[in-house]
Design a protein around this motif. Sequence first.
Motif, PDB file in Angstrom:
ATOM      1  N   GLU A  14       0.808  -1.335   0.198  1.00  0.00           N
ATOM      2  CA  GLU A  14       0.254  -0.025   0.357  1.00  0.00           C
ATOM      3  C   GLU A  14       0.461   1.631   0.080  1.00  0.00           C
ATOM      4  N   GLY A  15       1.954   1.036   0.125  1.00  0.00           N
ATOM      5  CA  GLY A  15       2.849   2.077  -0.032  1.00  0.00           C
ATOM      6  C   GLY A  15       3.329   2.581   1.223  1.00  0.00           C
ATOM      7  N   LEU A  16       3.015   1.831   1.808  1.00  0.00           N
ATOM      8  CA  LEU A  16       3.443   2.399   3.130  1.00  0.00           C
ATOM      9  C   LEU A  16       4.663   1.653   3.862  1.00  0.00           C
ATOM     10  N   GLU A  17       5.300   2.527   4.689  1.00  0.00           N
ATOM     11  CA  GLU A  17       6.486   2.679   5.629  1.00  0.00           C
ATOM     12  C   GLU A  17       6.144   1.917   6.381  1.00  0.00           C
ATOM     13  N   GLN A  18       7.554   0.686   6.702  1.00  0.00           N
ATOM     14  CA  GLN A  18       7.807  -0.585   7.378  1.00  0.00           C
ATOM     15  C   GLN A  18       8.901  -0.450   7.950  1.00  0.00           C
ATOM     16  N   ASP A  19       8.946  -0.933   9.046  1.00  0.00           N
ATOM     17  CA  ASP A  19      10.566  -1.567   9.359  1.00  0.00           C
ATOM     18  C   ASP A  19      10.444  -3.572   8.696  1.00  0.00           C
ATOM     19  N   MET A  20      11.803  -4.302   8.330  1.00  0.00           N
ATOM     20  CA  MET A  20      11.571  -5.540   7.800  1.00  0.00           C
ATOM     21  C   MET A  20      12.359  -6.285   9.192  1.00  0.00           C
ATOM     22  N   LYS A  21      11.778  -6.799   9.640  1.00  0.00           N
ATOM     23  CA  LYS A  21      12.502  -7.261  10.749  1.00  0.00           C
ATOM     24  C   LYS A  21      12.596  -8.729  10.009  1.00  0.00           C
ATOM     25  N   ILE A  22      13.622 -10.199  10.151  1.00  0.00           N
ATOM     26  CA  ILE A  22      13.811 -10.939   9.416  1.00  0.00           C
ATOM     27  C   ILE A  22      14.078 -11.686  10.504  1.00  0.00           C
ATOM     28  N   GLY A  23      13.474 -13.477  10.788  1.00  0.00           N
ATOM     29  CA  GLY A  23      14.396 -14.319  11.244  1.00  0.00           C
ATOM     30  C   GLY A  23      15.667 -15.516  10.310  1.00  0.00           C
ATOM     31  N   ILE A  24      16.219 -15.691  10.527  1.00  0.00           N
ATOM     32  CA  ILE A  24      17.094 -16.959   9.945  1.00  0.00           C
ATOM     33  C   ILE A  24      17.050 -18.195  11.162  1.00  0.00           C
ATOM     34  N   LEU A  25      16.102 -18.685   9.912  1.00  0.00           N
ATOM     35  CA  LEU A  25      15.757 -20.195  10.605  1.00  0.00           C
ATOM     36  C   LEU A  25      16.865 -21.199  10.099  1.00  0.00           C
ATOM     37  N   GLY A  26      18.311 -21.550  10.056  1.00  0.00           N
ATOM     38  CA  GLY A  26      18.735 -21.968   9.573  1.00  0.00           C
ATOM     39  C   GLY A  26      20.204 -21.266   9.235  1.00  0.00           C
ATOM     40  N   SER A  27      20.761 -20.997   9.991  1.00  0.00           N
ATOM     41  CA  SER A  27      22.554 -20.439   9.787  1.00  0.00           C
ATOM     42  C   SER A  27      23.709 -20.818   9.650  1.00  0.00           C
ATOM     43  N   GLY A  28      23.560 -22.023   8.401  1.00  0.00           N
ATOM     44  CA  GLY A  28      24.940 -22.766   7.791  1.00  0.00           C
ATOM     45  C   GLY A  28      24.908 -21.445   6.568  1.00  0.00           C
ATOM     46  N   LEU A  29      25.379 -21.955   5.716  1.00  0.00           N
ATOM     47  CA  LEU A  29      26.225 -21.373   4.512  1.00  0.00           C
ATOM     48  C   LEU A  29      25.193 -20.419   3.496  1.00  0.00           C
ATOM     49  N   MET A  30      24.165 -21.148   3.662  1.00  0.00           N
ATOM     50  CA  MET A  30      23.016 -19.974   3.114  1.00  0.00           C
ATOM     51  C   MET A  30      22.253 -19.028   3.677  1.00  0.00           C
ATOM     52  N   GLY A  31      21.785 -19.529   5.074  1.00  0.00           N
ATOM     53  CA  GLY A  31      21.060 -18.456   5.927  1.00  0.00           C
ATOM     54  C   GLY A  31      22.285 -17.195   6.398  1.00  0.00           C
ATOM     55  N   GLY A  32      23.154 -17.764   6.897  1.00  0.00           N
ATOM     56  CA  GLY A  32      24.449 -16.712   7.633  1.00  0.00           C
ATOM     57  C   GLY A  32      25.091 -15.547   6.329  1.00  0.00           C
ATOM     58  N   LYS A  33      24.979 -16.084   5.418  1.00  0.00           N
ATOM     59  CA  LYS A  33      25.554 -15.310   4.094  1.00  0.00           C
ATOM     60  C   LYS A  33      24.236 -14.237   3.570  1.00  0.00           C
ATOM     61  N   LEU A  34      22.889 -14.661   3.408  1.00  0.00           N
ATOM     62  CA  LEU A  34      21.920 -13.953   3.246  1.00  0.00           C
ATOM     63  C   LEU A  34      21.677 -13.093   4.591  1.00  0.00           C
ATOM     64  N   GLY A  35      21.337 -14.169   5.545  1.00  0.00           N
ATOM     65  CA  GLY A  35      21.368 -12.917   7.080  1.00  0.00           C
ATOM     66  C   GLY A  35      22.559 -12.109   7.040  1.00  0.00           C
TER      67      GLY A  35
END
Length: 231
Positions: A14-35
Amino acid sequence: MAGHRSRHIMQDQEGLEQDMKIGILGSGLMGGKLGRNWAACGHDVTFAYSRSTSKLERLARDAGASYGSVAEAVDGADALLLSVHWSRVDDVLEQATASLGGKLVLNCCVPLDEGNSNLVIGPNDSGAEELARRRPDVRWVSCFNTIPSEAFAPVFARKGQTPAPQVFTYSDDDAAKEIAGGLIRDVGFEPLDTGGLRNGRYVEPFALATVELAYMQPGGPALTYRFEKLR
């Protein structure tokens, strides 16, 4: 839980500003690097689910992020990344409990056996569809499951250069797919709309082709792709 709070502004449907809070479920190579990359963009990232608490602590410290339990990562999250081996999916979903309901979850899991050699679901089904059956209350978007983790750092370093490499992105929830697309662009990729979750039947086998190209062929594992329609 170690904590750090930063602010990232993006536009929702809707064009509204919002914070993004991201949880990484699995902090190996993929999750660690993307996080790490999302945290570098200013997102509020919480790393979770690792065999080593010290690893989570190190990831959080190096990224200026937080770490905690799966339940803590899910609580209050605007988006989650599911990035565990397929054999661990049930355990993560159980730890997430009912609070996972209604959440946007980016899934980069491929349903592989313990040896990571063969798909355990298919050809007339997919891991994406199986996850949706297990938790139909979740807003599932599959993405990043055909990109080697070694590509994340160089792509992020080139962010803003065109044309950007693409990421197969598929979901039955168009609004969730749109939000996921913003997170994909944040780390330097372009989402390539690949239809609904049913198309995981074709995308997940493609992930094994990218494994061959990245790890078995010469040139190094930082493999990306981009599809173009000729006119």
